[in-house]
Write a protein that holds these residues in place. Structure first.
Motif, PDB file in Angstrom:
ATOM      1  N   UNK A 108       0.835  -1.201   0.000  1.00  0.00           N
ATOM      2  CA  UNK A 108       0.000   0.000   0.000  1.00  0.00           C
ATOM      3  C   UNK A 108       0.869   1.250   0.000  1.00  0.00           C
ATOM      4  N   UNK A 109       1.949   1.207   0.792  1.00  0.00           N
ATOM      5  CA  UNK A 109       2.849   2.354   0.867  1.00  0.00           C
ATOM      6  C   UNK A 109       3.520   2.624  -0.477  1.00  0.00           C
ATOM      7  N   UNK A 110       4.009   1.574  -1.144  1.00  0.00           N
ATOM      8  CA  UNK A 110       4.663   1.751  -2.437  1.00  0.00           C
ATOM      9  C   UNK A 110       3.697   2.290  -3.487  1.00  0.00           C
ATOM     10  N   UNK A 111       2.489   1.737  -3.522  1.00  0.00           N
ATOM     11  CA  UNK A 111       1.492   2.196  -4.499  1.00  0.00           C
ATOM     12  C   UNK A 111       1.138   3.659  -4.253  1.00  0.00           C
ATOM     13  N   UNK A 112       0.978   4.019  -2.989  1.00  0.00           N
ATOM     14  CA  UNK A 112       0.626   5.404  -2.655  1.00  0.00           C
ATOM     15  C   UNK A 112       1.784   6.344  -2.959  1.00  0.00           C
ATOM     16  N   UNK A 113       3.006   5.930  -2.579  1.00  0.00           N
ATOM     17  CA  UNK A 113       4.187   6.757  -2.829  1.00  0.00           C
ATOM     18  C   UNK A 113       4.400   6.979  -4.321  1.00  0.00           C
ATOM     19  N   UNK A 114       4.109   5.955  -5.105  1.00  0.00           N
ATOM     20  CA  UNK A 114       4.255   6.073  -6.556  1.00  0.00           C
ATOM     21  C   UNK A 114       3.085   6.743  -7.238  1.00  0.00           C
ATOM     22  N   UNK A 115       2.079   7.153  -6.447  1.00  0.00           N
ATOM     23  CA  UNK A 115       0.862   7.802  -6.973  1.00  0.00           C
ATOM     24  C   UNK A 115       0.247   6.982  -8.106  1.00  0.00           C
ATOM     25  N   UNK A 116       0.243   5.635  -7.939  1.00  0.00           N
ATOM     26  CA  UNK A 116      -0.291   4.763  -8.981  1.00  0.00           C
ATOM     27  C   UNK A 116      -1.815   4.691  -8.950  1.00  0.00           C
ATOM     28  N   UNK A 120      -7.191  -1.039  -5.547  1.00  0.00           N
ATOM     29  CA  UNK A 120      -7.540  -2.373  -5.053  1.00  0.00           C
ATOM     30  C   UNK A 120      -7.590  -2.412  -3.532  1.00  0.00           C
ATOM     31  N   UNK A 121      -6.814  -1.544  -2.878  1.00  0.00           N
ATOM     32  CA  UNK A 121      -6.833  -1.438  -1.422  1.00  0.00           C
ATOM     33  C   UNK A 121      -6.973   0.039  -1.086  1.00  0.00           C
ATOM     34  N   UNK A 133      -2.965  10.773   0.984  1.00  0.00           N
ATOM     35  CA  UNK A 133      -2.582  11.817   0.027  1.00  0.00           C
ATOM     36  C   UNK A 133      -1.286  12.532   0.395  1.00  0.00           C
ATOM     37  N   UNK A 134      -1.005  12.618   1.697  1.00  0.00           N
ATOM     38  CA  UNK A 134       0.257  13.247   2.116  1.00  0.00           C
ATOM     39  C   UNK A 134       1.438  12.422   1.607  1.00  0.00           C
ATOM     40  N   UNK A 135       1.342  11.087   1.739  1.00  0.00           N
ATOM     41  CA  UNK A 135       2.418  10.247   1.213  1.00  0.00           C
ATOM     42  C   UNK A 135       2.533  10.388  -0.294  1.00  0.00           C
ATOM     43  N   UNK A 136       1.412  10.498  -0.977  1.00  0.00           N
ATOM     44  CA  UNK A 136       1.457  10.681  -2.429  1.00  0.00           C
ATOM     45  C   UNK A 136       2.178  11.982  -2.790  1.00  0.00           C
ATOM     46  N   UNK A 137       1.940  13.025  -2.018  1.00  0.00           N
ATOM     47  CA  UNK A 137       2.637  14.293  -2.252  1.00  0.00           C
ATOM     48  C   UNK A 137       4.135  14.141  -2.008  1.00  0.00           C
ATOM     49  N   UNK A 140       5.595  12.449  -5.024  1.00  0.00           N
ATOM     50  CA  UNK A 140       5.773  13.405  -6.123  1.00  0.00           C
ATOM     51  C   UNK A 140       6.979  14.300  -5.857  1.00  0.00           C
ATOM     52  N   UNK A 141       7.159  14.694  -4.588  1.00  0.00           N
ATOM     53  CA  UNK A 141       8.303  15.537  -4.226  1.00  0.00           C
ATOM     54  C   UNK A 141       9.621  14.792  -4.438  1.00  0.00           C
ATOM     55  N   UNK A 142       9.639  13.475  -4.185  1.00  0.00           N
ATOM     56  CA  UNK A 142      10.849  12.698  -4.406  1.00  0.00           C
ATOM     57  C   UNK A 142      11.242  12.664  -5.878  1.00  0.00           C
ATOM     58  N   UNK A 143      10.248  12.516  -6.747  1.00  0.00           N
ATOM     59  CA  UNK A 143      10.529  12.540  -8.184  1.00  0.00           C
ATOM     60  C   UNK A 143      11.108  13.888  -8.578  1.00  0.00           C
ATOM     61  N   UNK A 144      10.498  14.952  -8.069  1.00  0.00           N
ATOM     62  CA  UNK A 144      10.992  16.299  -8.360  1.00  0.00           C
ATOM     63  C   UNK A 144      12.397  16.488  -7.814  1.00  0.00           C
TER      64      UNK A 144
END
Length: 300
Positions: A108-116, A120-121, A133-137, A140-144
């Motif tokens: 769940x953490x990986x999917x959320x972090x990757x904003x995929x 399914x969960x 959503x905070x983890x998703x942000x 996105x910040x890590x990619x940037x």
């Protein structure tokens, strides 16, 4: 126990973000995790006599970015772990009992972090719906951050190579032997430009310390090899009868001394003189022989 998992997870998340902050935003440009990884990769490359050429720096950067992602994913997984599967909704066809709880939290953490957003969960707990959503942000910040890091490194390397090329060209024409007898206008222009370029290289290395671990495959493109010639030019300029040339030579000498001191204090280049510090710098990058071992700090 749930509180312990959450506290540990938050600690990992903050540790990872702190490392990103120190690499990209803090003036010294050196995070704990990234510094350790880059030093380890560099030592391994040095032990193999840099047989992999210029790969140490890029490989180290990639490992750091992967570790940033893994630290964030693991940290958030620890936050989610106490709430799996009770506070999550599973799509039709998925049986939560089939999956290990921690593995599911990590997924769940990986999917959320990757904003995929597979869907399914899905978090059902009230505060989890806001945390995801905070983890998703953060993802996105890590990619940037990764893109920003690369955009900082390669212009810095280009500046370093340009200075090395300039010094190499001056050495090939024997500029140091002629500088004292040149006209003040032309000589000071070259000396001032060299001092400015060397100062810029100094500042860039302070702010982008990771560029130290990028080795040039070609010796004639390596600043580590070319730097001693800046000292020779400065010394010959200070023998000139022209006060303007002597002054410009003194400024260049000071810039070279400052760069040597940075190498000694931050990258453990040994030696009591700038010449010895530059020699150690070159040897660390696979060029030349080490100077005699002596203790001490550089003086003005």
């Amino acid at each position: 126990m749930d509180v312990l998992y959450t506290a540990l997870g938050v600690g990992l998340v903050l540790f990872g973000l702190n490392d990103v902050f120190h690499n990209l935003l803090y003036p010294s440009g050196r995070g704990t995790l990234s510094h350790w990884v880059l030093q380890l990769v560099w030592r391994l490359s040095r032990r193999t006599h840099h047989r992999l050429g210029s790969f140490a720096g890029p490989v180290g950067i990639v490992i750091v970015i992967v570790l940033w992602v893994l630290v964030q994913a693991l940290g958030w997984a620890l936050v989610f772990y106490p709430h799996v599967p009770e506070n999550y909704l599973y799509s039709e066809g998925l049986d939560a009992a089939r999956y290990n709880n921690f593995a599911e939290a990590f997924y769940v953490s990986l999917v959320t972090l990757g904003t995929l957003g597979f869907g399914d969960v899905v978090p059902a707990g009230p505060w989890l719906r806001f945390v995801a959503p905070v983890e998703a942000l953060v993802g996105f910040a890590l990619v940037t951050a990764a893109l920003s890091w690369f955009s900082q490194i390669y212009p810095a390397l280009a500046e370093r190579r340009a200075l090395a090329a300039r010094l190499r060209a001056l050495r090939e024409v024997g500029y140091a032997h002629h500088v004292a007898g040149l006209g003040p206008a032309s000589a000071t222009r070259v000396l001032d430009q060299l001092a400015e370029d060397l100062t810029r290289a100094h500042v860039t290395l302070v702010q982008n310390a990771e560029t130290y671990y990028f080795r040039e495959v070609r010796e004639d493109a390596s600043l580590a090899v070319s730097l001693p010639y800046a000292l020779e030019i400065a010394a010959r300029a200070q023998d000139s009868a022209s006060p303007e040339i002597r002054l410009a030579g003194a400024v260049l000498s000071l810039a070279a001394h400052d760069f040597a001191r940075l190498l000694q204090e931050e990258f453990h280049s040994s030696g009591e003189t700038p010449e010895e510090a530059f020699t150690t710098y070159a040897v660390d990058h696979g060029y030349g022989d080490p100077p005699p071992r002596r203790s001490g700090r550089l003086g003005r």
